[in-house]
Design an enzyme around this catalytic site. Sequence first.
Site, short mmCIF file in Angstrom:
data_model
loop_
_atom_site.label_atom_id
_atom_site.label_comp_id
_atom_site.label_asym_id
_atom_site.label_seq_id
_atom_site.Cartn_x
_atom_site.Cartn_y
_atom_site.Cartn_z
N ASP A 67 1.10 -1.29 -0.18
CA ASP A 67 0.05 -0.40 -0.16
C ASP A 67 0.80 1.25 -0.01
O ASP A 67 1.89 0.84 0.55
CB ASP A 67 -1.14 -0.12 1.40
N ASP A 68 0.20 2.57 -0.34
CA ASP A 68 0.40 3.68 -0.60
C ASP A 68 1.53 4.17 -0.75
O ASP A 68 1.85 5.11 -0.82
CB ASP A 68 1.20 3.92 1.39
N HIS A 117 -5.95 3.23 -3.77
CA HIS A 117 -5.69 3.83 -2.56
C HIS A 117 -6.05 5.11 -1.73
O HIS A 117 -5.83 5.15 -0.99
CB HIS A 117 -4.29 2.83 -2.07
N HIS A 121 -5.27 9.40 0.53
CA HIS A 121 -5.61 8.65 1.77
C HIS A 121 -5.50 9.46 3.04
O HIS A 121 -5.04 9.58 4.17
CB HIS A 121 -3.19 7.64 2.03
N HIS A 210 4.27 -2.76 3.13
CA HIS A 210 3.68 -0.68 2.70
C HIS A 210 5.44 -0.76 1.21
O HIS A 210 6.47 -0.70 2.15
CB HIS A 210 3.40 0.44 3.55
ZN LIG Z 1 -2.71 3.15 3.09
#
Ligand SMILES: [Zn+2]
Length: 253
Positions: A67-68, A117, A121, A210
């Site tokens: 993620d991210d 995503h 955020h 991540h």
């Molecule tokens: Zn995230």
Amino acid sequence: MASRGDRLPERRYDVFMPNGALIGGSVSLLAAGGFMAHAVRGRASTVFGPSVYHGDRARPAIALTFDDGPSESTPALLRILERHNVPATFFMCGQNVERLPAVARQVAAAGHQIGNHTDSHPRLDFCSSDFIYRELAAAQEKIIRHTGVTPRLFRAPYGVRWFGLKSAQQRLGLLGVMWGTIGRDWKWPAARVTKLFLNRAGAGDIFCLHDGRRTEPSPDIRVTLEAVEVMIPALKERGLRFETVSQILCPTS
Ligand SMILES: [Zn+2]
């Protein structure tokens, strides 16, 4: 990232049920609070939209998800995955894609799956339906424009879902994806992250790691890189193979 991990939310929830009714009495208050905690953060919750958190438990396959990203550090992760011939799924933030479009394209070109995503955020709880839709739609547009890929998967920041997410997912054709195990790779040392995954790993698991930190530029993801480098060969030795999220959900496609 999911800085609150998979614990129950610390924020208190109002006692209005989804239909707008106010629940009275201390017992009902507890029940309403428990329901909302599950609905918002529970990995098996589908209250706020279609969602999965594992694949077929009968097939020895695991999906690594990151993620991210994309971030300046993502290419280093891509090199590790390529060396081990492992496909993964990257849940990207629109703003990161806009900042690093070439890295986003590199992820797609390597054959990895790309998911949505959100754009910036945010935690989605207590946000309006319009705001939630705009966050998902902006990320979708940026990912499509820069990579040519149309995401079909969505992961909520911090694993937090809310009213309005279901209609946003439906309008954009997105399936929610939670996780079976999350590595606290933004906080823990690599050895602890690795140990957690090796203890938990089983058929059909979806792991969450991540390759970025929300939308911060130049994040330090050395823990993630080290953990992935160690866990991949260890899990392969156990007979587990790696697939994208869509592959472990729909093995024939
Ligand atoms: Zn995230």
